[in-house]
Design a protein around this motif. Structure first.
Motif, PDB file in Angstrom:
ATOM      1  N   GLN A  12       0.511  -1.361   0.235  1.00  0.00           N
ATOM      2  CA  GLN A  12       0.213  -0.325  -0.326  1.00  0.00           C
ATOM      3  C   GLN A  12       0.679   1.620   0.077  1.00  0.00           C
ATOM      4  O   GLN A  12       0.478   1.845  -0.495  1.00  0.00           O
ATOM      5  CB  GLN A  12      -1.205   0.272   1.318  1.00  0.00           C
ATOM      6  N   LYS A  13       2.268   1.888   0.899  1.00  0.00           N
ATOM      7  CA  LYS A  13       2.664   2.161   0.401  1.00  0.00           C
ATOM      8  C   LYS A  13       3.165   2.513  -0.928  1.00  0.00           C
ATOM      9  O   LYS A  13       3.198   3.546  -1.180  1.00  0.00           O
ATOM     10  CB  LYS A  13       3.945   2.333   1.844  1.00  0.00           C
ATOM     11  N   ALA A  14       4.375   1.096  -0.846  1.00  0.00           N
ATOM     12  CA  ALA A  14       4.465   1.376  -2.512  1.00  0.00           C
ATOM     13  C   ALA A  14       3.201   2.249  -2.981  1.00  0.00           C
ATOM     14  O   ALA A  14       3.853   3.319  -3.985  1.00  0.00           O
ATOM     15  CB  ALA A  14       5.202   0.581  -3.245  1.00  0.00           C
ATOM     16  N   MET A  15       2.051   1.761  -3.576  1.00  0.00           N
ATOM     17  CA  MET A  15       1.174   2.612  -4.594  1.00  0.00           C
ATOM     18  C   MET A  15       0.890   3.710  -4.195  1.00  0.00           C
ATOM     19  O   MET A  15       0.861   5.078  -4.310  1.00  0.00           O
ATOM     20  CB  MET A  15      -0.748   1.778  -4.041  1.00  0.00           C
ATOM     21  N   ALA A  16       0.882   4.391  -2.959  1.00  0.00           N
ATOM     22  CA  ALA A  16       1.089   5.512  -2.322  1.00  0.00           C
ATOM     23  C   ALA A  16       2.218   6.585  -2.730  1.00  0.00           C
ATOM     24  O   ALA A  16       2.036   7.366  -3.698  1.00  0.00           O
ATOM     25  CB  ALA A  16       1.168   5.778  -0.751  1.00  0.00           C
ATOM     26  N   GLN A  17       3.720   5.842  -2.446  1.00  0.00           N
ATOM     27  CA  GLN A  17       4.297   6.946  -3.800  1.00  0.00           C
ATOM     28  C   GLN A  17       4.360   6.294  -5.114  1.00  0.00           C
ATOM     29  O   GLN A  17       4.552   7.693  -5.232  1.00  0.00           O
ATOM     30  CB  GLN A  17       5.513   5.811  -2.950  1.00  0.00           C
ATOM     31  N   ASP A  18       3.994   5.778  -5.709  1.00  0.00           N
ATOM     32  CA  ASP A  18       3.756   6.021  -6.943  1.00  0.00           C
ATOM     33  C   ASP A  18       2.428   6.930  -7.629  1.00  0.00           C
ATOM     34  O   ASP A  18       2.783   7.833  -8.402  1.00  0.00           O
ATOM     35  CB  ASP A  18       3.715   4.078  -7.548  1.00  0.00           C
ATOM     36  N   ALA A  19       1.720   6.779  -6.623  1.00  0.00           N
ATOM     37  CA  ALA A  19       1.101   8.092  -7.146  1.00  0.00           C
ATOM     38  C   ALA A  19       1.254   9.492  -6.853  1.00  0.00           C
ATOM     39  O   ALA A  19       1.078  10.611  -7.749  1.00  0.00           O
ATOM     40  CB  ALA A  19      -0.229   7.762  -6.388  1.00  0.00           C
ATOM     41  N   THR A  74       8.584  10.220  -0.200  1.00  0.00           N
ATOM     42  CA  THR A  74       9.507  10.633  -1.086  1.00  0.00           C
ATOM     43  C   THR A  74       9.086  11.755  -1.825  1.00  0.00           C
ATOM     44  O   THR A  74       8.558  11.566  -3.177  1.00  0.00           O
ATOM     45  CB  THR A  74      10.365   9.885  -1.412  1.00  0.00           C
ATOM     46  N   VAL A  75       9.370  13.248  -2.422  1.00  0.00           N
ATOM     47  CA  VAL A  75       8.904  14.452  -3.249  1.00  0.00           C
ATOM     48  C   VAL A  75       9.449  13.598  -4.306  1.00  0.00           C
ATOM     49  O   VAL A  75      10.708  14.289  -3.782  1.00  0.00           O
ATOM     50  CB  VAL A  75       8.758  15.407  -2.360  1.00  0.00           C
ATOM     51  N   PRO A  76       9.376  13.130  -5.536  1.00  0.00           N
ATOM     52  CA  PRO A  76      10.342  13.100  -6.760  1.00  0.00           C
ATOM     53  C   PRO A  76      10.474  14.043  -7.283  1.00  0.00           C
ATOM     54  O   PRO A  76      10.820  14.141  -8.889  1.00  0.00           O
ATOM     55  CB  PRO A  76       9.031  12.516  -7.484  1.00  0.00           C
ATOM     56  N   ASP A  77      11.528  14.809  -6.703  1.00  0.00           N
ATOM     57  CA  ASP A  77      12.511  15.424  -7.003  1.00  0.00           C
ATOM     58  C   ASP A  77      14.161  15.807  -6.274  1.00  0.00           C
ATOM     59  O   ASP A  77      13.872  16.965  -5.000  1.00  0.00           O
ATOM     60  CB  ASP A  77      11.690  17.300  -6.922  1.00  0.00           C
ATOM     61  N   PRO A  78      14.719  15.839  -7.420  1.00  0.00           N
ATOM     62  CA  PRO A  78      16.080  15.634  -6.149  1.00  0.00           C
ATOM     63  C   PRO A  78      16.515  16.663  -6.218  1.00  0.00           C
ATOM     64  O   PRO A  78      17.779  17.227  -5.590  1.00  0.00           O
ATOM     65  CB  PRO A  78      16.790  14.744  -7.469  1.00  0.00           C
TER      66      PRO A  78
END
Ligand code: ACO
Length: 311
Positions: free
Chosen positions: A178-185, A241-245
């Motif tokens: 579930q956490k992986a789904m949240a991160q993917d979203a 994690t916000v997907p912005d390095p």
């Protein structure tokens, strides 16, 4: 140079007065409002589609009731905004025709697919979060009917945002899957949400005039920055994690530095070439055509009643 009429109008705006439907206004002011309010109304209506997609698949009865209520709210916002636009001398039918002909825009964000249940969380949290960030200042916009519509709409939007964050909390604190789904979203919706505020200020053709008229209260980049500053701590609280390095707190400016969205993607989406543009517009046109018999029935009924009253 301004005509005396235009100068008097600008004085009223500068004093913070509201402009009401029957009052004199420059044609450009009227046109800009019709464009913005109309586009906003279309966004609410088209915006029902990505979430409507999940009503039949909500994981619990409670989630289903909440989502259903939220999607109905969006329909209400759309109708409310079409009414505000109608006070400017355009009809709802005209606006809908322009949408269906691809001649009026709606928010870029609704051209992205909603692939998993976690997307319902991300849409509520990020998309409605961005919508509120833009709409709270619009409660003070200079056009009376638009400003009053925003007051009510913002109340409902803040409930929408909370329900989205609540879904994210459940998912992010759930099983690893579930956490992986949240991160993917979050990964998929982050940059499209930043695009909702419009192009960067240097490319925003309407901002200067719209701000002088107080049709807009802030620039696109100002609101985007506020959104990032508000949302990053919320992502941290979720453990996501916000997907912005490039994302980094900047002590000096008291805000985050972050990467610009891919503007070529944005311009492709708003010119009709996003991942779901065709599907979204197709669904709206089909709903309109499928509803023709209801409109015809209502018109026939109204005509009969008129005839009876006249007799
Ligand atoms: N999606 C689609 N089109 C956009 C977007 C976007 N996210 N951002 C900008 N555009 C379009 C503008 O409509 C304009 O095109 P046009 O001249 O053909 O109308 C062009 O890009 C240039 O942008 P700007 O000059 O910056 O346009 P504007 O001053 O209108 O600012 C903004 C755009 C910020 C969206 C403004 O119109 C606004 O505040 N609108 C009210 C809020 C709104 O519509 N929200 C809808 C989404 S929220 C929701 O429904 C849940």
């Amino acid at each position: 140079a301004m005509t005396p009429e235009e100068a008097a109008f600008q004085d009223r705006i500068d004093r913070g007065e509201k402009i009401e439907p029957k009052e004199w206004m420059p044609e450009g002011y009227r046109k800009t409002l019709i464009r913005q309010i109309g586009q906003h109304a279309h966004s609410e209506i088209v915006g029902q589609l990505p979430e409507g997609n999940w009503i039949t698949r909500a994981p619990t009865l409670e989630r289903k009731q909440i989502l259903l209520a939220k999607v109905q709210d969006e329909a209400g916002h759309g109708l409310y905004l079409y009414s505000a636009a109608e006070t400017l001398g355009v009809s709802r039918d005209e606006l809908i025709d322009l949408l269906h002909a691809g001649k009026m825009k709606y928010s870029s964000i609704f051209n992205y697919p909603t692939l998993t249940w976690a997307d319902m969380g991300a849409v509520g949290w990020l998309v409605d979060g961005a919508a509120i960030m833009n709409q709270v200042p619009l409660q003070r916009t200079s056009y009376g009917p638009y400003s009053r519509a925003m007051i009510r709409i913002c109340k409902e939007e803040s409930f929408h945002q909370r329900q989205g964050y609540d879904i994210m909390m459940k998912m992010a604190k759930g099983t690893p899957e579930q956490k992986a789904m949240a991160q993917d979203a979050l990964n998929r919706f982050w940059f499209p949400s930043l695009m909702m505020f419009g192009p960067s200020d240097k490319d925003s053709v309407h901002s200067a005039q719209s701000m002088a008229w107080k049709i807009k209260m802030n620039t696109n980049d100002e609101l985007r920055q506020k959104f990032v500053d508000q949302t990053v701590p919320q992502a941290e609280y979720l453990g996501l994690t916000v997907p912005d390095p490039e994302l980094k707190w900047n002590e000096e400016k008291g805000g985050y530095d972050f990467s610009e969205p891919d503007w070529s993607e944005f311009f492709a989406v708003i010119s009709g070439n996003g991942p779901c543009n065709e599907e979204r517009l197709g669904a709206r046109v089909k709903a309109w055509e499928d509803g023709a018999w209801v409109r015809e029935g209502l018109m026939a009924h109204a005509a009969k009643q008129d005839a009876r009253r006249a007799a």
